[in-house]
Motif scaffolding. Structure first.
Motif, PDB file in Angstrom:
ATOM      1  N   LEU A 117      38.315  40.210  14.545  1.00  0.00           N
ATOM      2  CA  LEU A 117      39.317  41.053  15.195  1.00  0.00           C
ATOM      3  C   LEU A 117      40.742  40.623  14.846  1.00  0.00           C
ATOM      4  O   LEU A 117      41.658  41.446  14.823  1.00  0.00           O
ATOM      5  CB  LEU A 117      39.147  41.013  16.718  1.00  0.00           C
ATOM      6  CG  LEU A 117      37.919  41.705  17.312  1.00  0.00           C
ATOM      7  CD1 LEU A 117      37.936  41.579  18.831  1.00  0.00           C
ATOM      8  CD2 LEU A 117      37.861  43.171  16.909  1.00  0.00           C
ATOM      9  N   ASP A 120      42.879  39.537  10.064  1.00  0.00           N
ATOM     10  CA  ASP A 120      43.886  40.211   9.241  1.00  0.00           C
ATOM     11  C   ASP A 120      45.305  39.745   9.561  1.00  0.00           C
ATOM     12  O   ASP A 120      46.190  39.800   8.714  1.00  0.00           O
ATOM     13  CB  ASP A 120      43.791  41.727   9.433  1.00  0.00           C
ATOM     14  CG  ASP A 120      42.524  42.316   8.830  1.00  0.00           C
ATOM     15  OD1 ASP A 120      42.238  42.008   7.664  1.00  0.00           O
ATOM     16  OD2 ASP A 120      41.827  43.071   9.528  1.00  0.00           O
ATOM     17  N   TYR A 235      36.971  50.677   2.067  1.00  0.00           N
ATOM     18  CA  TYR A 235      37.311  50.632   3.496  1.00  0.00           C
ATOM     19  C   TYR A 235      38.110  49.376   3.819  1.00  0.00           C
ATOM     20  O   TYR A 235      39.125  49.431   4.531  1.00  0.00           O
ATOM     21  CB  TYR A 235      36.033  50.656   4.338  1.00  0.00           C
ATOM     22  CG  TYR A 235      36.318  50.644   5.829  1.00  0.00           C
ATOM     23  CD1 TYR A 235      36.482  51.828   6.526  1.00  0.00           C
ATOM     24  CD2 TYR A 235      36.450  49.442   6.524  1.00  0.00           C
ATOM     25  CE1 TYR A 235      36.773  51.826   7.888  1.00  0.00           C
ATOM     26  CE2 TYR A 235      36.740  49.421   7.875  1.00  0.00           C
ATOM     27  CZ  TYR A 235      36.901  50.622   8.550  1.00  0.00           C
ATOM     28  OH  TYR A 235      37.194  50.609   9.898  1.00  0.00           O
ATOM     29  N   HIS A 239      41.619  49.421   5.646  1.00  0.00           N
ATOM     30  CA  HIS A 239      41.578  49.282   7.106  1.00  0.00           C
ATOM     31  C   HIS A 239      41.403  47.849   7.621  1.00  0.00           C
ATOM     32  O   HIS A 239      41.673  47.597   8.793  1.00  0.00           O
ATOM     33  CB  HIS A 239      40.445  50.142   7.670  1.00  0.00           C
ATOM     34  CG  HIS A 239      40.572  51.593   7.359  1.00  0.00           C
ATOM     35  ND1 HIS A 239      41.529  52.402   7.943  1.00  0.00           N
ATOM     36  CD2 HIS A 239      39.868  52.386   6.506  1.00  0.00           C
ATOM     37  CE1 HIS A 239      41.400  53.635   7.481  1.00  0.00           C
ATOM     38  NE2 HIS A 239      40.411  53.656   6.602  1.00  0.00           N
ATOM     39  N   LYS A 242      38.816  44.855  11.530  1.00  0.00           N
ATOM     40  CA  LYS A 242      38.694  45.054  12.978  1.00  0.00           C
ATOM     41  C   LYS A 242      37.416  45.792  13.363  1.00  0.00           C
ATOM     42  O   LYS A 242      36.742  45.420  14.334  1.00  0.00           O
ATOM     43  CB  LYS A 242      39.916  45.798  13.512  1.00  0.00           C
ATOM     44  CG  LYS A 242      39.944  45.910  15.035  1.00  0.00           C
ATOM     45  CD  LYS A 242      41.316  46.338  15.545  1.00  0.00           C
ATOM     46  CE  LYS A 242      42.333  45.208  15.380  1.00  0.00           C
ATOM     47  NZ  LYS A 242      43.622  45.538  16.046  1.00  0.00           N
ATOM     48  N   PHE A 243      37.060  46.837  12.624  1.00  0.00           N
ATOM     49  CA  PHE A 243      35.835  47.581  12.940  1.00  0.00           C
ATOM     50  C   PHE A 243      34.620  46.665  12.931  1.00  0.00           C
ATOM     51  O   PHE A 243      33.760  46.741  13.824  1.00  0.00           O
ATOM     52  CB  PHE A 243      35.632  48.716  11.934  1.00  0.00           C
ATOM     53  CG  PHE A 243      34.266  49.343  12.000  1.00  0.00           C
ATOM     54  CD1 PHE A 243      33.966  50.279  12.978  1.00  0.00           C
ATOM     55  CD2 PHE A 243      33.271  48.973  11.099  1.00  0.00           C
ATOM     56  CE1 PHE A 243      32.696  50.848  13.050  1.00  0.00           C
ATOM     57  CE2 PHE A 243      32.005  49.530  11.172  1.00  0.00           C
ATOM     58  CZ  PHE A 243      31.717  50.474  12.142  1.00  0.00           C
ATOM     59  N   PHE A 244      34.539  45.795  11.910  1.00  0.00           N
ATOM     60  CA  PHE A 244      33.392  44.895  11.808  1.00  0.00           C
ATOM     61  C   PHE A 244      33.385  43.869  12.936  1.00  0.00           C
ATOM     62  O   PHE A 244      32.330  43.412  13.367  1.00  0.00           O
ATOM     63  CB  PHE A 244      33.397  44.203  10.445  1.00  0.00           C
ATOM     64  CG  PHE A 244      33.322  45.162   9.291  1.00  0.00           C
ATOM     65  CD1 PHE A 244      32.129  45.775   8.959  1.00  0.00           C
ATOM     66  CD2 PHE A 244      34.456  45.474   8.554  1.00  0.00           C
ATOM     67  CE1 PHE A 244      32.050  46.677   7.910  1.00  0.00           C
ATOM     68  CE2 PHE A 244      34.395  46.375   7.508  1.00  0.00           C
ATOM     69  CZ  PHE A 244      33.192  46.979   7.190  1.00  0.00           C
ATOM     70  N   TYR A 246      34.452  44.445  16.109  1.00  0.00           N
ATOM     71  CA  TYR A 246      33.893  45.141  17.276  1.00  0.00           C
ATOM     72  C   TYR A 246      32.384  45.338  17.112  1.00  0.00           C
ATOM     73  O   TYR A 246      31.614  45.194  18.072  1.00  0.00           O
ATOM     74  CB  TYR A 246      34.566  46.498  17.470  1.00  0.00           C
ATOM     75  CG  TYR A 246      35.968  46.400  18.025  1.00  0.00           C
ATOM     76  CD1 TYR A 246      36.218  45.767  19.246  1.00  0.00           C
ATOM     77  CD2 TYR A 246      37.058  46.946  17.339  1.00  0.00           C
ATOM     78  CE1 TYR A 246      37.505  45.679  19.760  1.00  0.00           C
ATOM     79  CE2 TYR A 246      38.348  46.860  17.847  1.00  0.00           C
ATOM     80  CZ  TYR A 246      38.557  46.226  19.064  1.00  0.00           C
ATOM     81  OH  TYR A 246      39.833  46.131  19.577  1.00  0.00           O
ATOM     82  N   TYR A 247      31.971  45.671  15.896  1.00  0.00           N
ATOM     83  CA  TYR A 247      30.547  45.895  15.638  1.00  0.00           C
ATOM     84  C   TYR A 247      29.734  44.625  15.909  1.00  0.00           C
ATOM     85  O   TYR A 247      28.677  44.675  16.553  1.00  0.00           O
ATOM     86  CB  TYR A 247      30.347  46.344  14.192  1.00  0.00           C
ATOM     87  CG  TYR A 247      28.903  46.607  13.834  1.00  0.00           C
ATOM     88  CD1 TYR A 247      28.332  47.856  14.056  1.00  0.00           C
ATOM     89  CD2 TYR A 247      28.107  45.599  13.287  1.00  0.00           C
ATOM     90  CE1 TYR A 247      27.007  48.099  13.740  1.00  0.00           C
ATOM     91  CE2 TYR A 247      26.781  45.829  12.973  1.00  0.00           C
ATOM     92  CZ  TYR A 247      26.235  47.083  13.195  1.00  0.00           C
ATOM     93  OH  TYR A 247      24.910  47.310  12.891  1.00  0.00           O
ATOM     94  N   ARG A 248      30.216  43.487  15.424  1.00  0.00           N
ATOM     95  CA  ARG A 248      29.498  42.227  15.637  1.00  0.00           C
ATOM     96  C   ARG A 248      29.425  41.876  17.124  1.00  0.00           C
ATOM     97  O   ARG A 248      28.393  41.382  17.600  1.00  0.00           O
ATOM     98  CB  ARG A 248      30.195  41.098  14.875  1.00  0.00           C
ATOM     99  CG  ARG A 248      29.988  41.120  13.374  1.00  0.00           C
ATOM    100  CD  ARG A 248      30.674  39.917  12.752  1.00  0.00           C
ATOM    101  NE  ARG A 248      30.047  38.690  13.214  1.00  0.00           N
ATOM    102  CZ  ARG A 248      29.307  37.892  12.443  1.00  0.00           C
ATOM    103  NH1 ARG A 248      29.099  38.218  11.183  1.00  0.00           N
ATOM    104  NH2 ARG A 248      28.786  36.794  12.925  1.00  0.00           N
TER     105      ARG A 248
END
Length: 267
Positions: A117, A120, A235, A239, A242-244, A246-248
């Motif tokens: 999260l 980056d 991706y 981007h 962050k998406f990964f 939240y997914y984890r």
């Protein structure tokens, strides 16, 4: 295992092997839901299906891998491979036991998600934009980061090496691509060791039917991984992580809930 089980696990492997989300954890959970996690061949299948995804990297980046004049590229991969290879051999018994601990996998997935999260924002102003610019010392240090995925199952090899690359001033794209490159000798070595162990210790699992399932699984994983690699690079460059993250966190939380409900999840 059936052909349907093979298809599902192979697609999962192809999609997740090079993403920072732990492919082994996903396949183990899928195996538990399908009721095949206690099947001895399932574990062997999960350990040896990586061969197809190895080939996908070589195909996508074929110009890099067949440029035999660029010996610096191969030397960097060797240097980066050494740390995790040595630790993996020395701690094999610990690693085998850790892989059988679902709660450890869950917490590693959960904690790794929080890292993604914010990663980056931690590594700004990268200065290295391609593999050719990576010094030997930085290649070695990325290999040191790979050790984390060896001793912390569920962390994800891709996550540890990409984060290691970014810490060494690589751009997200350069870090991801070097992670892919490093995955070729790393996963190839793991494949050889696992298959040889099966041949010596459990040859009864290597029936004609099972070998056909394994061959089909590697082919499916190979095809899916080609698209996953290209999509992930596009991706990630645009981007970030962050998406990964939240997914984890969600994935780890699901495993913890299943364990609290006494649902058997065998890793």
């Amino acid at each position: 295992m059936t052909w349907l089980h093979t298809l599902i696990l192979s697609v999962i492997e192809g999609l997740t092997e090079f993403l920072p989300v732990s492919s082994t954890g996903h396949m183990a959970l899928a195996g538990a839901f399908m009721g095949i996690d206690k099947n001895a061949f399932t574990k062997l299948f999960i350990e040896n299906i990586q061969f197809g995804t190895i080939l996908s990297v070589v195909v996508v980046y074929w110009r890099k891998f067949i440029d035999f004049k660029s010996w610096h590229f191969y030397l960097k991969l060797i240097l980066a491979l050494i740390p995790s290879a040595v630790v993996g051999l020395l701690l094999k018994s610990y690693i085998d036991n850790a892989l059988q601990t679902p709660l450890m996998i869950a917490f590693t997935m959960f904690g790794g998600g929080f890292v993604l999260l914010f990663v980056d924002k931690w590594f700004l102003n990268p200065t290295i934009h391609s593999e050719e610019e990576i010094p030997y010392k930085k290649a070695w240090m990325i290999g040191v980061y790979q050790i984390l995925s060896v001793v912390l199952p569920g962390l994800s090899r891709s996550a540890s090496t990409i984060i290691g690359g970014m810490q060494q001033k690589l751009t997200r794209k350069a870090a991801a691509e070097f992670s892919f490159f490093l995955g070729v000798p790393t996963l190839a070595g793991a494949f050889v060791v696992s298959f040889w162990d099966a041949y010596k210790k459990t040859p009864e699992l290597l029936t004609h039917h099972n070998l056909m399932l394994l061959a089909a699984g590697n082919f499916i994983g190979f095809v899916v991984a080609i698209f996953a690699i290209k999509g992930f690079i596009a991706y990630l460059t645009k981007h970030g992580f962050k998406f990964f993250g939240y997914y984890r966190i969600i994935f780890g939380f699901i495993i913890i809930v299943l364990l609290l409900l006494h649902v058997h999840v065998d890793f």
